[in-house]
Design a protein around this motif. Structure first.
Motif, mmCIF file in Angstrom:
data_model
loop_
_atom_site.group_PDB
_atom_site.id
_atom_site.type_symbol
_atom_site.label_atom_id
_atom_site.label_comp_id
_atom_site.label_asym_id
_atom_site.label_seq_id
_atom_site.Cartn_x
_atom_site.Cartn_y
_atom_site.Cartn_z
ATOM 1 N N CYS A 167 0.916 -1.282 -0.050
ATOM 2 C CA CYS A 167 -0.036 -0.012 0.033
ATOM 3 C C CYS A 167 0.854 1.411 0.392
ATOM 4 C CB CYS A 167 -0.401 -0.287 0.937
ATOM 5 S SG CYS A 167 -1.529 -1.161 1.785
ATOM 6 N N ILE B 65 -2.503 -0.824 -3.986
ATOM 7 C CA ILE B 65 -3.352 -0.143 -4.029
ATOM 8 C C ILE B 65 -2.070 1.568 -3.308
ATOM 9 C CG2 ILE B 65 -5.101 -0.642 -3.386
ATOM 10 C CD1 ILE B 65 -5.174 -0.014 0.039
ATOM 11 N N ARG C 103 -10.261 -3.488 2.556
ATOM 12 C CA ARG C 103 -9.137 -4.456 1.320
ATOM 13 C C ARG C 103 -8.467 -5.137 1.510
ATOM 14 N NH1 ARG C 103 -7.585 -2.886 -4.481
ATOM 15 N NH2 ARG C 103 -6.770 -4.885 -4.881
#
Length: 255
Positions: free
Chosen positions: A34, A58, A80
Motif C-alpha cells: 500500500c 493500492i 481491502r
C-alpha cells in the motif's frame, strides 16, 4: 527468512526516492504493498508497477500531517486487505537553516512531517498490529540524528532535531509493544540521491569531493542500497531485534 510472501506492507512517502525503492523491494519479496503519499499520479504509477511484479497494490493519497487523511487511508487498507503486517514510516522533509534563521513555520513543518507524522500513522496502525499480535514497524531517521556538520549546505537544525526524535520515539514504541509481537526499529541513512538531496548536495561538486574524501566508502550510496536493511527489519529475520537503529552511511559516522 527475508521472504514477505502474502504480507501487507504500508509505505508512507512512497512517491519517490527511498520510499519508492522500498515499496518495489517489498513487492519483489512477495508482499502486497500500500503506497501512501501526497502526489497521487506518482503513487498510482508506482502501484501499477508493483502489480506487474505479481502482487497487489493500492495507492492512497495521504498527507502524514493530517490525521483524518491517515485514518481514512488505514480504513481503506483494512477494508481491502484485512490486516497490516509492515509499516515503513518513510515520509520526511529537510528544511535548511539554523535556529537563528529558521522561521517558526519551517521548524513546525519539519517536526510535523518527520516526527508527528510517525506518531499519527502509528496511532492508527499499532492497534491493528496489537490485535494481530504481530507487526514490523520501521522508522526512517537519518545520519543527521547522530552527526552535525558545519557546512552551510548541511545547516538543518530542525532536521537534526526531528530525526533524533525519531530514534527516541522508536525506542519508546519498541519497549511498549514488544509484548504484542511488534518490533519497532529505525534506520539512519547517510547520503542517498533523492529529491531531498539532488538539488543541493548532488549539484555541489565541491561538497561531493569533500564527502567522498571523508567517507570510508569514498562515495555516496547507490540506488537500492538501503533495501537490504529495510527488508531485514521488516522480515522475520529480525524477530528478536527491537528498539535498535542501523546506520547505513558507508562508514562516514565511524571516522
Amino acid at each position: 527468512m527475508f521472504e514477505l510472501n502474502g504480507k501487507i506492507a504500508v509505505v508512507t512517502g512512497a512517491s519517490s526516492g527511498l520510499g519508492r525503492d522500498a515499496a518495489l523491494a517489498y513487492a519483489n519479496e512477495g508482499a502486497n504493498v500500500c503506497v501512501l503519499a501526497r502526489r497521487v499520479e506518482k503513487i498510482e504509477s508506482l502501484a501499477k508497477e508493483i502489480k506487474n511484479l505479481g502482487v497487489e497494490s493500492i495507492a492512497i493519497k495521504c498527507d502524514v500531517t493530517k490525521e483524518e487523511e491517515i485514518k481514512t487511508a488505514v480504513e481503506a487498507i483494512i477494508n481491502r486487505f484485512g490486516r497490516i503486517d509492515i509499516l515503513l514510516n518513510n515520509a520526511g522533509i529537510a528544511v535548511r537553516g539554523g535556529v537563528d534563521t529558521l522561521s517558526e513555520e519551517d521548524w513546525d513543518k519539519s517536526m510535523d512531517t518527520n516526527v508527528k507524522g510517525i506518531y499519527l500513522v502509528s496511532k492508527y496502525v499499532i492497534p491493528i498490529m496489537k490485535n494481530q499480535n504481530y507487526g514490523k514497524v520501521v522508522n526512517i531517521s537519518s545520519i543527521n540524528a547522530l552527526l552535525a556538520d558545519k557546512s552551510d549546505i548541511f545547516i538543518r537544525h530542525s532536521y537534526n532535531a526531528s530525526k533524533a526524535a525519531v530514534l527516541g520515539l522508536s525506542k519508546g514504541m519498541a519497549a511498549s509493544y514488544a509484548k504484542f509481537g511488534i518490533t519497532v526499529n529505525s534506520i539512519c541513512p547517510g547520503l542517498f540521491e533523492s529529491e531531498m538531496t539532488e538539488d543541493t548536495l548532488f549539484k555541489s561538486q565541491e561538497f561531493l569531493k569533500s564527502y567522498n574524501m571523508l567517507c570510508p566508502a569514498s562515495r555516496p550510496a547507490k540506488k537500492g542500497e538501503l533495501n537490504g536493511t529495510i527488508l531485514y527489519f521488516s522480515s522475520d529475520a529480525s524477530s528478536y531485534v527491537t528498539g535498535q537503529h542501523i546506520v547505513v552511511d558507508g562508514g562516514l559516522s565511524i571516522v
